[in-house]
Design a protein around this motif. Structure first.
Motif, PDB file in Angstrom:
ATOM      1  N   GLY A  77       0.830  -1.203   0.000  1.00  0.00           N
ATOM      2  CA  GLY A  77       0.000   0.000   0.000  1.00  0.00           C
ATOM      3  C   GLY A  77       0.857   1.243   0.000  1.00  0.00           C
ATOM      4  O   GLY A  77       2.055   1.175   0.285  1.00  0.00           O
ATOM      5  N   ASP A  78       0.239   2.384  -0.277  1.00  0.00           N
ATOM      6  CA  ASP A  78       0.958   3.656  -0.232  1.00  0.00           C
ATOM      7  C   ASP A  78       1.524   3.866   1.168  1.00  0.00           C
ATOM      8  O   ASP A  78       0.778   3.778   2.153  1.00  0.00           O
ATOM      9  CB  ASP A  78       0.002   4.811  -0.548  1.00  0.00           C
ATOM     10  N   GLY A  79       2.814   4.110   1.266  1.00  0.00           N
ATOM     11  CA  GLY A  79       3.432   4.429   2.555  1.00  0.00           C
ATOM     12  C   GLY A  79       3.404   3.320   3.588  1.00  0.00           C
ATOM     13  O   GLY A  79       3.519   3.570   4.795  1.00  0.00           O
ATOM     14  N   VAL A  80       3.284   2.080   3.128  1.00  0.00           N
ATOM     15  CA  VAL A  80       3.078   0.978   4.077  1.00  0.00           C
ATOM     16  C   VAL A  80       4.278   0.755   5.006  1.00  0.00           C
ATOM     17  O   VAL A  80       4.098   0.342   6.161  1.00  0.00           O
ATOM     18  CB  VAL A  80       2.685  -0.338   3.337  1.00  0.00           C
ATOM     19  N   VAL A  81       5.500   1.061   4.556  1.00  0.00           N
ATOM     20  CA  VAL A  81       6.672   0.814   5.403  1.00  0.00           C
ATOM     21  C   VAL A  81       6.620   1.710   6.652  1.00  0.00           C
ATOM     22  O   VAL A  81       6.672   1.214   7.791  1.00  0.00           O
ATOM     23  CB  VAL A  81       7.998   1.011   4.619  1.00  0.00           C
ATOM     24  N   GLY A  82       6.469   2.999   6.448  1.00  0.00           N
ATOM     25  CA  GLY A  82       6.416   3.931   7.575  1.00  0.00           C
ATOM     26  C   GLY A  82       5.167   3.740   8.420  1.00  0.00           C
ATOM     27  O   GLY A  82       5.224   3.759   9.661  1.00  0.00           O
ATOM     28  N   ALA A  83       4.046   3.542   7.758  1.00  0.00           N
ATOM     29  CA  ALA A  83       2.779   3.377   8.486  1.00  0.00           C
ATOM     30  C   ALA A  83       2.796   2.125   9.352  1.00  0.00           C
ATOM     31  O   ALA A  83       2.263   2.114  10.462  1.00  0.00           O
ATOM     32  CB  ALA A  83       1.616   3.324   7.495  1.00  0.00           C
ATOM     33  N   SER A  84       3.444   1.071   8.859  1.00  0.00           N
ATOM     34  CA  SER A  84       3.520  -0.170   9.643  1.00  0.00           C
ATOM     35  C   SER A  84       4.329   0.042  10.917  1.00  0.00           C
ATOM     36  O   SER A  84       3.972  -0.470  11.979  1.00  0.00           O
ATOM     37  CB  SER A  84       4.158  -1.294   8.823  1.00  0.00           C
ATOM     38  N   ARG A  85       5.423   0.784  10.814  1.00  0.00           N
ATOM     39  CA  ARG A  85       6.225   1.082  12.002  1.00  0.00           C
ATOM     40  C   ARG A  85       5.371   1.843  13.023  1.00  0.00           C
ATOM     41  O   ARG A  85       5.496   1.638  14.231  1.00  0.00           O
ATOM     42  CB  ARG A  85       7.460   1.901  11.621  1.00  0.00           C
ATOM     43  N   ALA A  86       4.499   2.727  12.542  1.00  0.00           N
ATOM     44  CA  ALA A  86       3.615   3.483  13.436  1.00  0.00           C
ATOM     45  C   ALA A  86       2.558   2.569  14.067  1.00  0.00           C
ATOM     46  O   ALA A  86       2.255   2.684  15.256  1.00  0.00           O
ATOM     47  CB  ALA A  86       2.959   4.630  12.667  1.00  0.00           C
ATOM     48  N   ILE A  87       2.015   1.656  13.285  1.00  0.00           N
ATOM     49  CA  ILE A  87       1.013   0.702  13.792  1.00  0.00           C
ATOM     50  C   ILE A  87       1.657  -0.215  14.839  1.00  0.00           C
ATOM     51  O   ILE A  87       1.034  -0.573  15.840  1.00  0.00           O
ATOM     52  CB  ILE A  87       0.433  -0.131  12.623  1.00  0.00           C
ATOM     53  N   ILE A  88       2.923  -0.583  14.613  1.00  0.00           N
ATOM     54  CA  ILE A  88       3.645  -1.498  15.503  1.00  0.00           C
ATOM     55  C   ILE A  88       4.059  -0.802  16.800  1.00  0.00           C
ATOM     56  O   ILE A  88       3.926  -1.368  17.881  1.00  0.00           O
ATOM     57  CB  ILE A  88       4.878  -2.074  14.769  1.00  0.00           C
ATOM     58  N   GLY A  89       4.563   0.410  16.724  1.00  0.00           N
ATOM     59  CA  GLY A  89       4.985   1.152  17.918  1.00  0.00           C
ATOM     60  C   GLY A  89       6.460   1.003  18.218  1.00  0.00           C
ATOM     61  O   GLY A  89       7.180   0.249  17.566  1.00  0.00           O
ATOM     62  N   ALA A  90       6.922   1.700  19.249  1.00  0.00           N
ATOM     63  CA  ALA A  90       8.343   1.752  19.616  1.00  0.00           C
ATOM     64  C   ALA A  90       8.868   0.365  19.979  1.00  0.00           C
ATOM     65  O   ALA A  90       8.117  -0.493  20.440  1.00  0.00           O
ATOM     66  CB  ALA A  90       8.550   2.707  20.771  1.00  0.00           C
ATOM     67  N   THR A  91      10.183   0.190  19.782  1.00  0.00           N
ATOM     68  CA  THR A  91      10.834  -1.105  20.017  1.00  0.00           C
ATOM     69  C   THR A  91      10.572  -1.620  21.441  1.00  0.00           C
ATOM     70  O   THR A  91      10.271  -2.800  21.634  1.00  0.00           O
ATOM     71  CB  THR A  91      12.359  -0.973  19.786  1.00  0.00           C
ATOM     72  N   ASN A  92      10.685  -0.742  22.428  1.00  0.00           N
ATOM     73  CA  ASN A  92      10.390  -1.125  23.810  1.00  0.00           C
ATOM     74  C   ASN A  92       8.893  -0.917  24.081  1.00  0.00           C
ATOM     75  O   ASN A  92       8.417   0.220  24.105  1.00  0.00           O
ATOM     76  CB  ASN A  92      11.221  -0.286  24.782  1.00  0.00           C
ATOM     77  N   PRO A  93       8.163  -1.974  24.304  1.00  0.00           N
ATOM     78  CA  PRO A  93       6.702  -1.864  24.477  1.00  0.00           C
ATOM     79  C   PRO A  93       6.287  -0.929  25.606  1.00  0.00           C
ATOM     80  O   PRO A  93       5.197  -0.349  25.561  1.00  0.00           O
ATOM     81  CB  PRO A  93       6.273  -3.299  24.787  1.00  0.00           C
ATOM     82  N   LEU A  94       7.155  -0.751  26.609  1.00  0.00           N
ATOM     83  CA  LEU A  94       6.803   0.153  27.712  1.00  0.00           C
ATOM     84  C   LEU A  94       6.828   1.614  27.258  1.00  0.00           C
ATOM     85  O   LEU A  94       6.177   2.469  27.853  1.00  0.00           O
ATOM     86  CB  LEU A  94       7.747  -0.039  28.912  1.00  0.00           C
TER      87      LEU A  94
END
Ligand code: DAT
Ligand code: MG
Length: 149
Positions: A77-94
């Protein structure tokens, strides 16, 4: 169109979060073009995380990824790489914001549920590493005109 490699890690599978995680990418409007449920070999895990080879957590990370099956996916999808990182969230879940996958379901960096490519070039490398060309399906979802103008 842009593609990203997304993997539900062993903890996501063991905790019964496969459906919930897939749903977030699906309802966002991205298109699934590849998916497989698989055990990860030592070699594949090491290649995937090659950039982290010298890090102190590398050994534990490889043991974790190879300990139990994962779900490997390619989303488009358009912009899926960056958007996926946003959907996933920061490396440390806290530190990950509520509403993100890691923010909603995780408590520690070594069990952060999901991987997503961090850049276009990384996505291309990871997709080629995990999928054969014939395992990826190019198709036009009927909702496409309702997602893109
Ligand atoms: P990301 O998965 O957000 O791209 P990364 O590429 O920096 O994060 O690290 C890859 C994975 O390695 C990460 O998802 C979890 C693990 N990891 C990273 N930093 C760690 C640490 N300090 N201790 C334990 N595991 C770590
Ligand atoms: Mg990374």
């Amino acid at each position: 169109m842009e593609r990203s490699f997304i993997m539900i890690k062993p903890d996501g599978v063991q905790r019964g979060l496969v459906g919930e995680i897939v749903k977030r990418f699906e309802t966002k409007g991205f298109t699934l073009v590849g998916l497989k449920f698989m055990a990860v070999s030592q070699e594949l895990a090491e290649q995937h995380y090659d950039v982290h080879r010298e890090r102190p957590f590398f050994k534990g990370l490889i043991e974790f990824i190879t300990s139990s099956p994962v779900v490997a996916m390619v989303w488009e999808g358009d912009g899926v790489v960056g958007a996926s990182r946003a959907i996933i969230g920061a490396t440390n879940p806290l530190s990950a914001s509520p509403g993100t996958i890691r923010g909603d379901y995780g408590v520690t960096v070594g069990r952060n549920l999901i991987h997503g490519s961090d850049a276009l070039e990384t996505a291309q490398r990871e997709i080629a590493l995990w999928f054969k060309d014939e395992e990826l399906v190019s198709w036009q979802p009927s909702a496409q005109p309702w997602l893109y103008e």
